[in-house]
Motif scaffolding. Structure first.
Motif, mmCIF file in Angstrom:
data_model
loop_
_atom_site.group_PDB
_atom_site.id
_atom_site.type_symbol
_atom_site.label_atom_id
_atom_site.label_comp_id
_atom_site.label_asym_id
_atom_site.label_seq_id
_atom_site.Cartn_x
_atom_site.Cartn_y
_atom_site.Cartn_z
ATOM 1 N N THR A 217 0.803 -1.128 0.107
ATOM 2 C CA THR A 217 0.043 -0.101 -0.062
ATOM 3 C C THR A 217 1.101 1.039 -0.088
ATOM 4 O O THR A 217 0.740 2.081 -0.810
ATOM 5 N N ASP B 41 -9.501 0.069 -1.530
ATOM 6 C CA ASP B 41 -9.026 -0.637 -2.547
ATOM 7 C C ASP B 41 -9.051 0.095 -3.927
ATOM 8 O O ASP B 41 -9.376 1.532 -3.785
ATOM 9 N N ASP B 42 -8.953 -0.352 -5.108
ATOM 10 C CA ASP B 42 -8.798 0.384 -6.065
ATOM 11 C C ASP B 42 -10.239 1.298 -6.335
ATOM 12 O O ASP B 42 -10.490 2.094 -7.082
ATOM 13 N N THR B 43 -11.434 0.730 -5.741
ATOM 14 C CA THR B 43 -12.591 1.361 -6.278
ATOM 15 C C THR B 43 -13.027 2.441 -5.159
ATOM 16 O O THR B 43 -13.806 3.229 -5.563
ATOM 17 N N ALA C 55 -0.606 6.986 -6.602
ATOM 18 C CA ALA C 55 -2.232 7.175 -6.253
ATOM 19 C C ALA C 55 -2.386 8.583 -5.865
ATOM 20 O O ALA C 55 -3.321 9.155 -6.334
#
Length: 320
Positions: free
Chosen positions: A102, A164-166, A109
């Motif tokens: 992460t 998470d990615d969503t 990110a």
């Protein structure tokens, strides 16, 4: 004698030659992202053979000079928080891979998140330092005041556990909105001020991420909020109206903190109420304009929006 031995051990644990000292948050440059998660891993590894008390002291020696007040200075809550630190030190081997991954992905990110946010708010600039830490379960993200400065913290441990990615995109939009919003909405301490800050940030995350569901907006933490509140929405709004100007933590806690609700509504339900109210105001005012309203203009609009959910019963009179 004990203190001398402990001091020697701590010097060995955080020797500058082995673990370069990070710049203190109070003097860090605005707009920079500092990753302290590897510092935590070093403390774990280098204190493995120390006693529990020595491990916690080594942790504080490593981190308190960098982010004073984030892990220390908690008053009566400090012993309990130190127990949490020790738990995380011991649990690290089983959590290392996920939290490390992460942390490794966070920089990219965060850069994408800033670009995404700037597309909606072209005048956005990152005006605060940013720290990625192992937060000891304190937060996935949010601002704190360190040395009189606003610092944006992200907790890699909590992000690893619940995102998470969503969800990472809406989550970053929410936190970046707080930084942006603070330029225009400050010096406001009553409960309604938190309602506006959190509600508008949640609404902004929804607008910037069409199709985002309640989970992506963190409206399912610690349990789904909407199903518990919508059937009794007028009641919830009336309760909010009664505490509108409160500055008491006991009133604030159930609405915005995890695990603090003992009434009919789940903890953190203030996020959902604020989100609905922000949406109501956004029907006639663009989000970008709402973000720049000062407190004195927000307050009457928010009062009227709450009142639109129906008349509230008068306060019950005390029995003689």
């Amino acid at each position: 004698m004990f203190r001398a031995v402990l001091a020697t051990l701590l010097v060995a644990v955080i020797s500058p030659a082995e673990a370069p000292v990070q710049e203190a948050a109070a003097t860090a440059k605005a707009g920079t992202l500092t990753d302290l998660t590897s510092n935590f891993e070093k403390v774990v590894d280098r204190t493995a053979k120390l006693s529990d008390a020595e491990r916690v002291q080594a942790f504080h020696a490593a981190f308190d000079p960098i982010v004073p007040g984030y892990f220390d200075g908690k008053g009566a809550r400090q012993p309990g928080f130190d127990a949490m630190i020790l738990w995380h030190l011991k649990e690290w081997p089983g959590k290392r891979d996920k939290i490390t991954a992460t942390a490794a992905a966070f920089g990219a990110a965060f850069a994408r998140g800033q670009d995404h946010f700037r597309a909606a708010f072209p005048d956005y600039a990152l005006t605060v330092p940013v720290y990625l830490v192992h937060s000891m379960s304190q937060q996935d993200g949010g601002t704190r005041t360190i040395g009189g400065r606003t610092i944006l913290f992200f907790g890699a441990d909590v992000i690893a556990a619940i995102h998470d990615d969503t969800t990472i995109g809406p989550f970053l939009d929410h936190e970046l909105f707080h930084v942006y919003h603070e330029q225009y909405f400050r010096g406001c301490m009553e409960l309604w001020c938190s309602l506006w800050r959190e509600g508008l940030a949640t609404y902004a995350a929804a607008r910037l991420n069409p199709g985002a569901d309640d989970r992506a907006l963190l409206l399912t933490q610690p349990q789904p909020i909407r199903p518990k509140v919508e059937p009794r929405l007028a009641e919830a709004m009336c309760g909010l109206r009664a505490k509108f100007n409160s500055v008491q933590r006991d009133d604030y806690g159930p609405l915005f903190l995890l695990g603090r609700s003992s009434g009919p509504f789940p903890s953190r339900y203030g996020y959902f109420l604020g989100y609905l109210l922000a949406g109501k105001l956004a029907a006639t005012t663009p989000l970008q304009a709402l973000a720049k309203l000062p407190p004195e203009k927000v307050k009457p609009l928010l009062e009227a929006a709450i009142d639109s959910y129906g008349p509230c019963p008068p306060p019950a009179r005390a029995t003689p």
